[in-house]
Design a protein around this motif. Structure first.
Motif, short mmCIF file in Angstrom:
data_model
loop_
_atom_site.label_atom_id
_atom_site.label_comp_id
_atom_site.label_asym_id
_atom_site.label_seq_id
_atom_site.Cartn_x
_atom_site.Cartn_y
_atom_site.Cartn_z
N ALA A 53 0.70 -1.41 0.04
CA ALA A 53 -0.15 0.17 -0.10
C ALA A 53 0.89 1.50 -0.07
O ALA A 53 0.30 2.43 -0.04
CB ALA A 53 -0.69 0.05 1.29
N GLY A 54 2.20 1.22 0.11
CA GLY A 54 3.01 2.20 0.24
C GLY A 54 3.09 3.04 1.64
O GLY A 54 3.73 3.94 1.58
N VAL A 66 10.24 -0.03 7.30
CA VAL A 66 10.52 1.40 7.84
C VAL A 66 9.42 2.09 7.25
O VAL A 66 8.48 1.68 6.23
CB VAL A 66 11.92 2.05 7.21
N PRO A 67 9.02 3.30 7.62
CA PRO A 67 7.87 4.06 7.05
C PRO A 67 8.11 4.31 5.73
O PRO A 67 8.97 4.44 4.93
CB PRO A 67 8.04 5.62 7.79
N GLY A 68 6.98 4.10 4.80
CA GLY A 68 6.94 4.38 3.08
C GLY A 68 6.74 5.66 2.89
O GLY A 68 6.51 6.61 3.70
N GLN A 73 4.18 11.01 3.20
CA GLN A 73 3.44 12.11 2.56
C GLN A 73 2.17 12.81 3.31
O GLN A 73 2.08 14.02 3.76
CB GLN A 73 2.93 11.67 1.06
N VAL A 74 1.42 11.80 3.89
CA VAL A 74 0.46 12.19 4.54
C VAL A 74 0.82 12.89 6.06
O VAL A 74 0.34 13.84 6.55
CB VAL A 74 -0.30 10.51 5.15
N GLY A 75 2.08 12.34 6.60
CA GLY A 75 2.59 13.01 7.74
C GLY A 75 3.00 14.42 7.59
O GLY A 75 2.82 15.42 8.37
N ALA A 76 3.48 14.67 6.52
CA ALA A 76 3.89 15.83 5.75
C ALA A 76 2.71 16.72 5.97
O ALA A 76 2.73 18.10 6.06
CB ALA A 76 4.79 16.13 4.68
N ASP A 201 0.24 26.94 1.22
CA ASP A 201 1.65 26.44 1.71
C ASP A 201 2.42 25.79 0.69
O ASP A 201 1.85 25.94 -0.57
CB ASP A 201 1.72 25.30 2.96
N GLU A 202 3.59 24.89 0.67
CA GLU A 202 4.02 24.50 -0.50
C GLU A 202 3.28 23.54 -1.22
O GLU A 202 3.53 23.02 -2.24
CB GLU A 202 5.45 24.07 -0.16
N HIS A 203 2.29 23.03 -0.43
CA HIS A 203 1.59 21.89 -1.18
C HIS A 203 0.15 22.53 -2.09
O HIS A 203 -0.26 21.82 -2.75
CB HIS A 203 0.95 20.98 -0.37
#
Length: 249
Positions: A53-54, A66-68, A73-76, A201-203
């Motif tokens: 699932a990534g 490790v975290p994918g 991306q979701v955390g950021a 923001d940057e996104h």
């Protein structure tokens, strides 16, 4: 009553992801099994499914995870949302002070704009306010801002499918005008006026800021001090977030 299997699977997957932290940057299926009370085969199956699932990736050490990229991306994104909420209060206080209106910050929830922070002007005898946690309707100024600037216009289209066709076409014309002018305005039948503008923001668009008052205390005219103050606040907060504010026509 036993929980449905898919709900239990989501819960277990969340437990696996919750094992990661500053002191646990990577983990093996055996370690996950021990800490969660699972058998190793089950823990390994969850880890490999999360890889597919990534949400996890294979670690450098054999058998480690490790975290994918998707999790990062979701955390950021979540950190970005929290950042704007943390940075917003002095900007909202400044907007409220300059306009003598209630200043509001909203974030986009699962199906609309949700009021997240409010700064009230205590100098006025008649106070117009908005309760934190309120989900705003599509015809609100801040919802229009999100609908106009949302990066996923396909999702916006899906959200608007339940709106009657005539009303939807009018809303689409309004949103195009919002993109041209850089702000949205709303006046309801009770004489309440709101002017909203996007924060980036940057996104992309991450929040909407608005000034809310009565028709006697606020103006939706393009050259009004209300509109200028809201736009200045949105630009200043976007700059603080490190974003370029888009030009308007």
């Amino acid at each position: 009553m036993q929980e449905p299997a898919e709900i239990q699977s989501v819960s277990r997957a969340a437990q696996v992801l919750g094992l990661f932290g500053p002191l646990t940057p990577e983990i093996t299926a055996a370690e996950a099994a021990e800490r969660l009370g699972l058998n190793r085969t089950t823990a390994y199956r969850y880890c490999t499914s999360l890889v597919a699932a990534g949400l996890l990736e294979r670690g450098v050490e054999a058998g480690s995870f490790v975290p994918g990229a998707l999790l990062l991306q979701v955390g950021a994104f979540a950190l970005g949302r929290r950042k704007v909420v943390d940075l917003a209060p002095p900007f909202l206080r400044g907007l409220s002070s300059r306009t003598n209106l209630t200043a509001v910050l909203s974030l986009w929830g699962s199906s609309g704009a949700v009021v997240t922070r409010v700064e009230e002007d205590s100098t006025r005898a008649a106070l117009v306010t908005v309760r934190v946690g309120t989900q705003l309707s599509f015809d609100s100024a801040q919802a229009k801002v999100f609908l106009a600037y949302h990066h996923d216009q396909l999702s916006v289209t899906r959200l608007m499918t339940n709106v009657p066709e005539t009303q939807r076409r009018e809303l689409e014309r309004v949103l195009e005008r919002v993109r041209v002018r850089g702000f949205a305005a709303n006046e309801d039948l009770d004489g309440i006026v709101a002017v909203g503008a996007p924060v980036f923001d940057e996104h992309g668009v991450c929040a909407a800021v608005a000034a809310v008052g009565t028709e006697r205390s606020a103006s939706t005219a393009e050259d009004s001090s209300t509109v200028r103050s809201v736009l200045e606040t949105a630009r200043a907060l976007s700059k603080e977030l490190g974003a370029e504010y888009p030009a308007t026509d």
